[in-house]
Design a protein around this motif. Sequence first.
Motif, PDB file in Angstrom:
ATOM      1  N   VAL A   1       1.917  10.658  -3.473  1.00  0.00           N
ATOM      2  CA  VAL A   1       2.345  11.549  -2.384  1.00  0.00           C
ATOM      3  C   VAL A   1       3.525  12.409  -2.852  1.00  0.00           C
ATOM      4  O   VAL A   1       3.564  13.621  -2.613  1.00  0.00           O
ATOM      5  CB  VAL A   1       2.698  10.738  -1.124  1.00  0.00           C
ATOM      6  N   ALA A   2       4.495  11.782  -3.535  1.00  0.00           N
ATOM      7  CA  ALA A   2       5.647  12.534  -4.027  1.00  0.00           C
ATOM      8  C   ALA A   2       5.198  13.582  -5.051  1.00  0.00           C
ATOM      9  O   ALA A   2       5.693  14.721  -5.050  1.00  0.00           O
ATOM     10  CB  ALA A   2       6.679  11.581  -4.639  1.00  0.00           C
ATOM     11  N   GLY A   3       4.276  13.230  -5.928  1.00  0.00           N
ATOM     12  CA  GLY A   3       3.747  14.181  -6.906  1.00  0.00           C
ATOM     13  C   GLY A   3       3.036  15.341  -6.232  1.00  0.00           C
ATOM     14  O   GLY A   3       3.194  16.508  -6.630  1.00  0.00           O
TER      15      GLY A   3
ATOM     16  N   LEU B   1       4.109  19.242  -6.433  1.00  0.00           N
ATOM     17  CA  LEU B   1       3.173  20.292  -6.860  1.00  0.00           C
ATOM     18  C   LEU B   1       3.058  21.383  -5.801  1.00  0.00           C
ATOM     19  O   LEU B   1       2.991  22.567  -6.118  1.00  0.00           O
ATOM     20  CB  LEU B   1       1.804  19.694  -7.170  1.00  0.00           C
ATOM     21  N   TRP B   2       3.009  20.954  -4.559  1.00  0.00           N
ATOM     22  CA  TRP B   2       2.925  21.941  -3.479  1.00  0.00           C
ATOM     23  C   TRP B   2       4.197  22.794  -3.448  1.00  0.00           C
ATOM     24  O   TRP B   2       4.133  24.004  -3.288  1.00  0.00           O
ATOM     25  CB  TRP B   2       2.733  21.217  -2.137  1.00  0.00           C
TER      26      TRP B   2
ATOM     27  N   LEU C   1       0.837  -1.201   0.000  1.00  0.00           N
ATOM     28  CA  LEU C   1       0.000   0.000   0.000  1.00  0.00           C
ATOM     29  C   LEU C   1       0.884   1.268   0.000  1.00  0.00           C
ATOM     30  O   LEU C   1       0.612   2.226  -0.722  1.00  0.00           O
ATOM     31  CB  LEU C   1      -0.925   0.004   1.222  1.00  0.00           C
ATOM     32  N   ALA C   2       1.927   1.270   0.795  1.00  0.00           N
ATOM     33  CA  ALA C   2       2.830   2.416   0.868  1.00  0.00           C
ATOM     34  C   ALA C   2       3.551   2.613  -0.466  1.00  0.00           C
ATOM     35  O   ALA C   2       3.719   3.744  -0.932  1.00  0.00           O
ATOM     36  CB  ALA C   2       3.852   2.215   1.985  1.00  0.00           C
ATOM     37  N   SER C   3       3.970   1.517  -1.098  1.00  0.00           N
ATOM     38  CA  SER C   3       4.681   1.657  -2.370  1.00  0.00           C
ATOM     39  C   SER C   3       3.736   2.074  -3.493  1.00  0.00           C
ATOM     40  O   SER C   3       4.143   2.755  -4.427  1.00  0.00           O
ATOM     41  CB  SER C   3       5.398   0.355  -2.732  1.00  0.00           C
TER      42      SER C   3
END
Length: 133
Positions: free
Chosen positions: A21-23, A27-28, A13-15
């Motif tokens: 999350v990285a994207g 973006l942030w 699930l994390a992978s």
Amino acid sequence: MDWVDVVKDWVWLASAMSPFVAGAVLLWLRSQFATKAEHQEALTAVSKGLADIRTHVDQRRSDTDERLTRLEVATEGLPTRKDLEQVGDRLAGVERASAVTAEAVRGTERMMGRVEHTMNLLLQQKLNEERAR
């Protein structure tokens, strides 16, 4: 259950979520910081503003130098403090001399008044003698 088993069960699930999350984080970060194009545009605007300010400062310095030169030329022949003190001393001397002269003139006027009075008396006496004859 051992903690290793928990990690094995949830690692998929994390992978699977890590690219999202990285994207989202990227973006942030992109929304928080300027891009190279925006940075270059701001740098160009600041450089142009500094060039304008430099031009204005150079023009004002040139104007100020010209004004200072004109003032130096205009004040070149003005008297110094010592010269003004000497003029003041001379004026004081002239004032004293004119006061003495004025007093002498008043004394001469009084004396001339007496002489005139005496001359009038003598003239009147002569006229009276001429009439009496």
